[in-house]
Design an enzyme around this catalytic site. Structure first.
Site, PDB file in Angstrom:
ATOM      1  N   ASP A  82       0.848  -1.195   0.000  1.00  0.00           N
ATOM      2  CA  ASP A  82       0.000   0.000   0.000  1.00  0.00           C
ATOM      3  C   ASP A  82       0.888   1.251   0.000  1.00  0.00           C
ATOM      4  O   ASP A  82       1.772   1.386   0.848  1.00  0.00           O
ATOM      5  CB  ASP A  82      -0.875  -0.050   1.275  1.00  0.00           C
ATOM      6  CG  ASP A  82      -1.931   1.032   1.318  1.00  0.00           C
ATOM      7  OD1 ASP A  82      -2.410   1.435   0.245  1.00  0.00           O
ATOM      8  OD2 ASP A  82      -2.294   1.450   2.434  1.00  0.00           O
ATOM      9  N   ASP A 104       3.115   4.567  -5.628  1.00  0.00           N
ATOM     10  CA  ASP A 104       2.460   5.858  -5.434  1.00  0.00           C
ATOM     11  C   ASP A 104       3.427   6.987  -5.782  1.00  0.00           C
ATOM     12  O   ASP A 104       4.207   7.434  -4.946  1.00  0.00           O
ATOM     13  CB  ASP A 104       1.988   5.957  -3.974  1.00  0.00           C
ATOM     14  CG  ASP A 104       1.331   7.303  -3.673  1.00  0.00           C
ATOM     15  OD1 ASP A 104       1.301   8.175  -4.565  1.00  0.00           O
ATOM     16  OD2 ASP A 104       0.853   7.474  -2.545  1.00  0.00           O
ATOM     17  N   HIS A 208      -9.305   5.201  -2.146  1.00  0.00           N
ATOM     18  CA  HIS A 208      -8.547   5.241  -0.880  1.00  0.00           C
ATOM     19  C   HIS A 208      -9.319   6.071   0.132  1.00  0.00           C
ATOM     20  O   HIS A 208     -10.272   6.770  -0.206  1.00  0.00           O
ATOM     21  CB  HIS A 208      -7.173   5.873  -1.129  1.00  0.00           C
ATOM     22  CG  HIS A 208      -6.205   4.942  -1.774  1.00  0.00           C
ATOM     23  ND1 HIS A 208      -5.085   4.496  -1.138  1.00  0.00           N
ATOM     24  CD2 HIS A 208      -6.211   4.351  -2.991  1.00  0.00           C
ATOM     25  CE1 HIS A 208      -4.426   3.682  -1.955  1.00  0.00           C
ATOM     26  NE2 HIS A 208      -5.090   3.582  -3.093  1.00  0.00           N
TER      27      HIS A 208
HETATM   28  P1  13P Z   1      -8.532   4.890   5.609  1.00  0.00           P
HETATM   29  O1  13P Z   1      -7.551   4.703   6.705  1.00  0.00           O
HETATM   30  O2  13P Z   1      -9.066   6.267   5.563  1.00  0.00           O
HETATM   31  O3  13P Z   1      -9.559   3.832   5.580  1.00  0.00           O
HETATM   32  O4  13P Z   1      -7.693   4.739   4.232  1.00  0.00           O
HETATM   33  C1  13P Z   1      -7.082   3.531   3.937  1.00  0.00           C
HETATM   34  C2  13P Z   1      -6.269   3.622   2.695  1.00  0.00           C
HETATM   35  O5  13P Z   1      -6.569   4.346   1.785  1.00  0.00           O
HETATM   36  C3  13P Z   1      -5.095   2.768   2.608  1.00  0.00           C
HETATM   37  O6  13P Z   1      -4.381   2.988   1.439  1.00  0.00           O
HETATM   38  O1  G3H Z   2      -3.078   4.934   3.357  1.00  0.00           O
HETATM   39  C1  G3H Z   2      -2.690   4.938   4.520  1.00  0.00           C
HETATM   40  C2  G3H Z   2      -2.909   3.731   5.334  1.00  0.00           C
HETATM   41  O2  G3H Z   2      -3.932   3.951   6.249  1.00  0.00           O
HETATM   42  C3  G3H Z   2      -1.625   3.314   5.976  1.00  0.00           C
HETATM   43  O3  G3H Z   2      -1.293   4.119   7.057  1.00  0.00           O
HETATM   44  O4  G3H Z   2       1.152   4.518   6.825  1.00  0.00           O
HETATM   45  O5  G3H Z   2       0.008   4.686   9.047  1.00  0.00           O
HETATM   46  O6  G3H Z   2       0.347   2.461   7.964  1.00  0.00           O
HETATM   47  P1  G3H Z   2       0.148   3.940   7.774  1.00  0.00           P
HETATM   48 ZN    ZN Z   3      -4.476   5.025   0.765  1.00  0.00          ZN
END
Ligand code: 13P
Ligand code: G3H
Ligand code: ZN
Length: 284
Positions: A82, A104, A208
């Site tokens: 992610d 990203d 997201h």
């Molecule tokens: P939220 O934490 O707002 O659900 O977003 C999650 C996300 O987009 C992870 O990439």
């Molecule tokens: O997109 C963001 C996700 O919620 C991940 O958050 O970088 O704190 O693990 P993090």
């Molecule tokens: Zn995200």
């Protein structure tokens, strides 16, 4: 079942008009909660780890936990990076066994984002690893940004068409008014923009910052082409609030399992709810 790439999961979702849930995994209990919820709902699922999660748990631990969970699962499970912003991190995740990568490059100038995304695709294509890119800037709810400035960060439909043409990326994360973290008010999504983008790019769109977006708005976004919905904050809330309730109920409790077990159950409940909203139940 061995880990699967994300592409097939999203292409089927795109054809059939539902979305696959992508849930952030930060520890063992959350990995277990995601798998249990997906199995109970008979849904394909994407387990995703951010760079922060990898730093916290260690790459080998994250991959190991997810592989063990997926091997025993009766539903398709993908392991996705992610918001990968570092090319070397992307390579490490692929080597470790991730079946999908988000590169990203949304903070980079457009041509640079295209160049690095293509560099990632050069590696992933021959080995069947999926790639998600991001265009536009999905902020955080903590960023106190004026509405007009926020709109300036939204994905430009023509730019999206150009980006997809130049990369051939498999899915695209777009900025249409969602933000990461807890919302202060109700998020207003730019559905017209989403519709325009989808017509021009025709690939699965990723939403997201979906925690806290009303279910109706999520369903509408899915009907307009969103095939992957990312949820992290709602899991964090369910997990931590339940732990807090247990600690407050009995401050003398020192067995972590008595706190983490109920927290895991709370996470299962919210993930099941989300899967039903996304329409992916019964699609495994
Ligand atoms: P939220 O934490 O707002 O659900 O977003 C999650 C996300 O987009 C992870 O990439
Ligand atoms: O997109 C963001 C996700 O919620 C991940 O958050 O970088 O704190 O693990 P993090
Ligand atoms: Zn995200």
């Amino acid at each position: 079942m061995a880990l699967v790439p994300v592409t097939e999961l999203l292409q089927r979702a795109d054809r059939e008009g539902y979305a696959v849930g992508a849930f952030n995994a930060n520890n063992m209990e959350i990995v277990q909660a995601i798998i249990t919820a997906a199995e109970k709902e008979q849904a394909p699922v994407i387990m995703q780890a951010s760079q922060g999660a990898i730093k916290y748990a260690g790459l080998e631990f994250i991959t190991g936990m997810v592989k063990i969970a997926a091997d025993a699962a009766r539903v398709p499970v993908a392991l996705h990076l992610d918001h990968g912003t570092d090319f070397d991190q992307v390579v490490k995740c692929i080597r470790s066994g991730f079946t999908s990568i988000m590169y990203d490059g949304s903070k980079l100038p457009l041509e640079e984002n295209i160049a690095v995304t293509n560099k990632v695709l050069e590696i992933t294509r021959p080995i069947g690893v999926s790639v998600e890119a991001e265009l536009g800037k999905i902020g955080g709810t903590e960023d106190d940004i004026h509405v007009s400035d926020r709109e300036a960060m939204f994905t430009d439909p023509e730019e999206a068409r150009y980006f997809v043409e130049k990369t051939g990326v498999e899915s695209l994360a777009i900025a249409i008014g969602t933000a990461h973290g807890q919302y202060k008010g109700e998020p207003q999504l730019d559905f017209a923009r989403l519709e325009k983008i989808k017509k021009l790019v025709r690939i699965p769109i990723v939403l997201h910052g979906s925690s806290g977006v009303p279910d109706e708005a999520v369903r509408r976004a899915i009907s307009l082409g969103v095939c992957k919905v990312n949820i992290d904050t709602n899991i964090r809330e369910a997990f931590v609030w339940e732990m807090r309730r247990r600690i407050e109920a009995d401050p003398t409790e020192i067995d972590p399992r008595k706190l983490l077990g109920p927290a895991r159950d709370a996470a299962i409940a919210i993930i099941r709810e989300k899967i039903r909203v996304f329409g992916s139940c019964g699609k495994a």
